[in-house]
Write a protein that holds these residues in place. Structure first.
Motif, short mmCIF file in Angstrom:
data_model
loop_
_atom_site.label_atom_id
_atom_site.label_comp_id
_atom_site.label_asym_id
_atom_site.label_seq_id
_atom_site.Cartn_x
_atom_site.Cartn_y
_atom_site.Cartn_z
N ARG A 5 27.62 -86.24 -4.55
CA ARG A 5 28.30 -85.24 -3.96
C ARG A 5 29.52 -84.79 -4.65
N THR A 38 22.97 -82.59 -10.52
CA THR A 38 24.08 -82.06 -9.67
C THR A 38 24.34 -80.57 -9.86
N VAL A 52 32.58 -85.10 -9.53
CA VAL A 52 31.76 -85.98 -8.70
C VAL A 52 32.40 -87.39 -8.41
N SER A 101 34.22 -77.02 -6.67
CA SER A 101 35.26 -77.75 -5.66
C SER A 101 35.92 -77.13 -4.91
N SER A 178 33.96 -83.41 0.75
CA SER A 178 33.00 -83.21 -0.24
C SER A 178 31.76 -82.58 0.41
N TRP A 179 30.93 -82.47 -0.51
CA TRP A 179 29.73 -81.52 0.02
C TRP A 179 28.29 -81.98 -1.00
N MET A 180 27.29 -81.79 -0.18
CA MET A 180 26.00 -82.39 -1.02
C MET A 180 25.38 -81.11 -1.41
N GLU A 183 21.91 -79.62 0.20
CA GLU A 183 21.97 -79.99 1.60
C GLU A 183 22.88 -79.31 2.56
N ASP A 184 24.12 -79.54 2.07
CA ASP A 184 25.03 -78.73 2.96
C ASP A 184 24.98 -77.30 2.57
#
Ligand code: ZN
Length: 188
Positions: A5, A38, A52, A101, A178-180, A183-184
């Motif tokens: 994330r 990532t 991270v 970020s 946070s974000w993935m 996925e997000d």
């Protein structure tokens, strides 16, 4: 390996100086492998450990320049020597910078055209890259992360105001967000 994330502006680890890496051990090797995954999933051209949530002076980069040269690697405990930044207003298009970020936003920031990176790689070897253009920008951006500085902290009027407004509008700027990657969907 696993994508991690990515923490968003407001998370304290993004806003303080990161700690030196004392030893390149399995923990650091795993961190770097996960950071590369990532960065690729995001996708991005650079990623620093604080992004991270890890307090360590490490960043990874993967950028192909206009001559089709691919610059990829990991910088551990880097030093950066930066030539003076240009004077005058940044170009809204050519100098538009972004950050995983502060996702989905871009603001214009003047950066030095040249930066000399000195760092250690995963094998513990010292290396040096004399970077120009966008690669020099990437190094300045990632090195700033290790100093607890985001590019939005460096913006000048009127871009600083626009960035503050965008961050407020998305309800960022406080801890715990946070974000993935992969996925997000953060667009919009
Ligand atoms: Zn960034």
């Amino acid at each position: 390996m696993a994508a991690l994330r990515i923490v968003i502006t407001g998370e304290p680890v993004l806003h303080r100086r990161a700690a030196e890496v004392v030893e390149i051990d399995d923990e650091v090797r795993t961190l770097v492998a996960d950071m590369v995954e990532t960065m690729q999933a995001a996708p991005g051209v650079g990623l620093a450990a604080p992004q991270v949530g890890v307090d360590a002076r490490v960043f990874v980069f993967d950028y192909t320049d206009s001559d089709d040269v691919q610059w990829r690697g990991v910088a551990i405990n880097p030093e950066l020597l930066v030539s003076p930044p240009p004077v005058g207003e940044p170009d809204v298009d050519l100098d538009a910078e972004g950050c995983l970020s502060v996702p989905c936003e871009r603001f214009a920031l003047s950066r030095s055209d040249r930066a000399l990176l000195r760092a250690t790689n995963l094998e513990g070897e010292h290396f040096e890259i004399d970077a120009h253009g966008w690669l020099a920008r990437i190094f300045q951006h990632e090195f700033d992360h290790l100093e607890g500085v985001l590019y939005v902290d460096r913006l000048q009027h009127p871009h600083s105001k626009a960035a503050a407004k965008a961050i407020r509008k998305r309800s960022w700027g406080s801890p715990g967000q946070s974000w993935m990657p992969g996925e997000d969907d953060l667009e919009g």
